[in-house]
Design a protein around this motif. Structure first.
Motif, PDB file in Angstrom:
ATOM      1  N   PHE A  25       0.834  -1.200   0.000  1.00  6.75           N
ATOM      2  CA  PHE A  25       0.000   0.000   0.000  1.00  6.75           C
ATOM      3  C   PHE A  25       0.875   1.260   0.000  1.00  6.75           C
ATOM      4  N   THR A  26       1.880   1.261   0.861  1.00  7.45           N
ATOM      5  CA  THR A  26       2.794   2.410   0.919  1.00  7.45           C
ATOM      6  C   THR A  26       3.542   2.586  -0.392  1.00  7.45           C
ATOM      7  N   ARG A  27       4.036   1.471  -0.962  1.00 12.21           N
ATOM      8  CA  ARG A  27       4.752   1.560  -2.236  1.00 12.21           C
ATOM      9  C   ARG A  27       3.828   2.028  -3.370  1.00 12.21           C
ATOM     10  N   SER A  28       2.546   1.638  -3.303  1.00 11.35           N
ATOM     11  CA  SER A  28       1.592   2.049  -4.335  1.00 11.35           C
ATOM     12  C   SER A  28       1.316   3.550  -4.253  1.00 11.35           C
ATOM     13  N   LEU A  29       1.236   4.088  -3.041  1.00 11.62           N
ATOM     14  CA  LEU A  29       1.100   5.536  -2.882  1.00 11.62           C
ATOM     15  C   LEU A  29       2.281   6.254  -3.532  1.00 11.62           C
ATOM     16  N   GLU A  30       3.463   5.749  -3.273  1.00 14.70           N
ATOM     17  CA  GLU A  30       4.665   6.359  -3.843  1.00 14.70           C
ATOM     18  C   GLU A  30       4.691   6.209  -5.364  1.00 14.70           C
ATOM     19  N   TYR A  31       4.252   5.062  -5.854  1.00 13.04           N
ATOM     20  CA  TYR A  31       4.256   4.791  -7.296  1.00 13.04           C
ATOM     21  C   TYR A  31       3.443   5.835  -8.054  1.00 13.04           C
ATOM     22  N   TRP A  32       2.322   6.242  -7.495  1.00 13.95           N
ATOM     23  CA  TRP A  32       1.449   7.214  -8.156  1.00 13.95           C
ATOM     24  C   TRP A  32       1.750   8.649  -7.752  1.00 13.95           C
ATOM     25  N   GLY A  33       2.829   8.853  -7.022  1.00 15.85           N
ATOM     26  CA  GLY A  33       3.207  10.216  -6.657  1.00 15.85           C
ATOM     27  C   GLY A  33       2.225  10.871  -5.705  1.00 15.85           C
ATOM     28  N   ILE A  34       1.590  10.074  -4.849  1.00 16.19           N
ATOM     29  CA  ILE A  34       0.657  10.610  -3.857  1.00 16.19           C
ATOM     30  C   ILE A  34       1.463  11.000  -2.617  1.00 16.19           C
ATOM     31  N   ASN A  35       1.419  12.262  -2.269  1.00 14.54           N
ATOM     32  CA  ASN A  35       2.165  12.743  -1.118  1.00 14.54           C
ATOM     33  C   ASN A  35       1.409  12.419   0.169  1.00 14.54           C
ATOM     34  N   PHE A  36       2.127  11.964   1.178  1.00 16.42           N
ATOM     35  CA  PHE A  36       1.491  11.606   2.443  1.00 16.42           C
ATOM     36  C   PHE A  36       2.476  11.822   3.583  1.00 16.42           C
ATOM     37  N   ARG A 293      -4.590   4.891  -8.515  1.00 14.54           N
ATOM     38  CA  ARG A 293      -4.219   5.743  -9.641  1.00 14.54           C
ATOM     39  C   ARG A 293      -5.183   6.918  -9.800  1.00 14.54           C
ATOM     40  N   HIS A 294      -6.378   6.801  -9.241  1.00 20.15           N
ATOM     41  CA  HIS A 294      -7.357   7.890  -9.301  1.00 20.15           C
ATOM     42  C   HIS A 294      -6.904   9.102  -8.484  1.00 20.15           C
ATOM     43  N   PHE A 295      -5.951   8.879  -7.555  1.00 17.92           N
ATOM     44  CA  PHE A 295      -5.535   9.942  -6.642  1.00 17.92           C
ATOM     45  C   PHE A 295      -4.137  10.477  -6.962  1.00 17.92           C
ATOM     46  N   VAL A 296      -3.687  10.285  -8.185  1.00 16.32           N
ATOM     47  CA  VAL A 296      -2.356  10.724  -8.611  1.00 16.32           C
ATOM     48  C   VAL A 296      -2.142  12.202  -8.289  1.00 16.32           C
ATOM     49  N   GLY A 297      -0.979  12.490  -7.666  1.00 12.25           N
ATOM     50  CA  GLY A 297      -0.597  13.872  -7.416  1.00 12.25           C
ATOM     51  C   GLY A 297      -1.234  14.523  -6.211  1.00 12.25           C
ATOM     52  N   MET A 298      -2.123  13.815  -5.508  1.00 18.23           N
ATOM     53  CA  MET A 298      -2.785  14.399  -4.349  1.00 18.23           C
ATOM     54  C   MET A 298      -1.849  14.380  -3.134  1.00 18.23           C
ATOM     55  N   SER A 299      -2.178  15.217  -2.148  1.00 17.34           N
ATOM     56  CA  SER A 299      -1.433  15.252  -0.890  1.00 17.34           C
ATOM     57  C   SER A 299      -2.396  14.931   0.248  1.00 17.34           C
ATOM     58  N   VAL A 305      -5.192   8.991   4.439  1.00 18.87           N
ATOM     59  CA  VAL A 305      -4.434   7.764   4.187  1.00 18.87           C
ATOM     60  C   VAL A 305      -5.164   6.563   4.769  1.00 18.87           C
ATOM     61  N   LEU A 306      -5.704   6.712   5.977  1.00 14.30           N
ATOM     62  CA  LEU A 306      -6.429   5.611   6.603  1.00 14.30           C
ATOM     63  C   LEU A 306      -7.691   5.257   5.822  1.00 14.30           C
ATOM     64  N   ILE A 307      -8.380   6.268   5.284  1.00 17.56           N
ATOM     65  CA  ILE A 307      -9.569   5.995   4.476  1.00 17.56           C
ATOM     66  C   ILE A 307      -9.180   5.202   3.225  1.00 17.56           C
ATOM     67  N   LEU A 308      -8.100   5.602   2.583  1.00 12.78           N
ATOM     68  CA  LEU A 308      -7.624   4.871   1.406  1.00 12.78           C
ATOM     69  C   LEU A 308      -7.219   3.450   1.773  1.00 12.78           C
ATOM     70  N   TYR A 309      -6.542   3.311   2.892  1.00 13.72           N
ATOM     71  CA  TYR A 309      -6.063   1.999   3.345  1.00 13.72           C
ATOM     72  C   TYR A 309      -7.235   1.063   3.640  1.00 13.72           C
ATOM     73  N   ILE A 310      -8.211   1.571   4.393  1.00  9.95           N
ATOM     74  CA  ILE A 310      -9.385   0.762   4.738  1.00  9.95           C
ATOM     75  C   ILE A 310     -10.189   0.429   3.481  1.00  9.95           C
ATOM     76  N   SER A 311     -10.285   1.382   2.563  1.00  9.14           N
ATOM     77  CA  SER A 311     -11.011   1.128   1.316  1.00  9.14           C
ATOM     78  C   SER A 311     -10.351   0.025   0.510  1.00  9.14           C
ATOM     79  N   CYS A 312      -9.031   0.089   0.385  1.00  3.52           N
ATOM     80  CA  CYS A 312      -8.301  -0.954  -0.350  1.00  3.52           C
ATOM     81  C   CYS A 312      -8.457  -2.301   0.345  1.00  3.52           C
ATOM     82  N   GLY A 313      -8.399  -2.283   1.686  1.00  4.54           N
ATOM     83  CA  GLY A 313      -8.536  -3.532   2.428  1.00  4.54           C
ATOM     84  C   GLY A 313      -9.916  -4.143   2.268  1.00  4.54           C
ATOM     85  N   ALA A 314     -10.956  -3.303   2.370  1.00  7.39           N
ATOM     86  CA  ALA A 314     -12.321  -3.807   2.250  1.00  7.39           C
ATOM     87  C   ALA A 314     -12.584  -4.360   0.854  1.00  7.39           C
TER      88      ALA A 314
END
Length: 354
Positions: A25-36, A293-299, A305-314
């Protein structure tokens, strides 16, 4: 006779799934250039990369699970049919779905990859081979290729464990460490099958000879984990040495802690994740890449981050349950007919289940 389910196997599979899912999950955030500015879990625990921590637990539990079932009797034909049905039908199904999804998203596929390399995908080693050459890799990571090789070696390792436990283990450990200290190639040393035998074989030895963790095993294991937690320079130790020590010590400590636990919540969650860990393992990374990938470039901050994480998990859990159901109701019966089975053999949908 059906074997009793072992809770600490399930607990460790649960932790392994969480570690691997979270690091990807962390690597995927970095892959799409999502700042966190927040990480669900740190990249490293006890001087070991989080994903590597999860993988070493998987290998140990896989060896232990297989030895738990096949210690007394192993019929090769039945064993390999169960391995085949437990791994390949679901893998091929999800590979095709992922390929079609990526074909749609990317408006095609990479025509520069020779078609014959689909053979790597057919036998489940495309993730491993992708470190060396471009492949049609979609799902399964490098781990799948290594665990398939370990499953194939299990009958031989079983003979070694039953007849020459000390000599054979020390021999495989010596070979692995020689590779670990001398190997300088670009292919990751942790992806070489020979370097993963000591973990896999330790699980087998534990089930065959140790069986129960006592203070004799617990104290040095706990001390080892404390040392890795507080020592500042251990990260400079050889990767395989760190992996073996942390993985085996964690296994022994958790086996001691959960050997007599009866909590229904812990039992239920652990068994659920254990039952679906194979489809979760196959699905999670490609889903994370596609979803994020829908969140490319977002900060984002912690809550986002937790919402994204829980969404991916669910989503991963829902799709894993669906894939498992399709596999059991439609795909496996088809393969069983192809194999002309007179008596159906159940196929476990857990990569570390026997």
């Amino acid at each position: 006779m059906k074997k009793e389910r072992i809770l600490y196997f399930d607990v460790m599979k649960f932790l392994a799934v969480i570690f691997v899912f979270t690091c990807h999950f962390t690597r995927s955030l970095e892959y799409w250039g999502i700042n966190f500015d927040f990480k669900v879990l740190p990249d490293s625990l006890l001087s070991l990369y989080l994903g590597s921590y999860g993988v070493t637990l998987f290998f140990i539990i896989s060896g232990a699970s297989l030895m738990y079932v096949y210690d007394e009797k192993l019929e090769l034909k039945t064993y390999f049919k169960k391995r085949f049905l437990g791994i390949y039908p679901l893998f091929w199904f999800l590979f095709i779905l992922s390929f079609l999804l990526n074909f749609y998203v990317n408006r095609g596929y990479d025509h520069s990859i020779p078609k014959w390399k689909l053979l790597y995908s057919l036998i489940g080693i495309d993730g491993t081979m992708s470190w060396i050459t471009p492949t049609f890799y979609q799902v399964g990571e490098w781990f799948l290729g290594v665990i398939i090789a370990l499953y194939a070696l299990f009958p031989l390792l079983r003979i070694c464990v039953r007849k020459f436990p000390v000599i054979s283990y020390l021999g495989f450990l010596a070979v692995a460490l020689v590779i670990g200290f001398l190997y300088k190639g670009t292919f990751p040393v942790e992806c070489i099958v020979l370097t993963r035998i000591p973990e896999f074989m330790f699980g087998m030895l534990f089930v065959k000879y140790i069986k129960k963790v006592r203070l004799l095993h617990l104290i040095p294991s706990a001390a080892c984990l404390v040392l890795f937690a507080i020592a500042y320079d251990i990260g400079e130790w050889n990767l395989l040495v760190r992996t073996y020590l942390v993985g085996i010590s964690t296994f022994l400590v958790l086996a001691y802690l959960f050997s007599s636990v009866k909590n229904p919540v812990i039992t239920g969650i652990s068994q659920f994740i254990s039952n679906y860990n194979y489809p979760i393992f196959l699905i999670h990374h490609v889903l994370q890449i596609t979803f994020l990938r829908h969140f490319v470039g977002m900060s984002y901050h912690a809550t986002d981050v937790l919402i994204l994480y829980i969404s991916c998990g669910a989503l991963t859990i829902v799709l894993s349950i669906a894939a498992n159901k399709v596999n059991k109701q439609f795909i496996l019966p088809l393969f069983q007919k192809i194999l002309k089975r007179s008596k159906p053999v159940s196929a476990e949908t857990s990569i570390s289940q026997p």
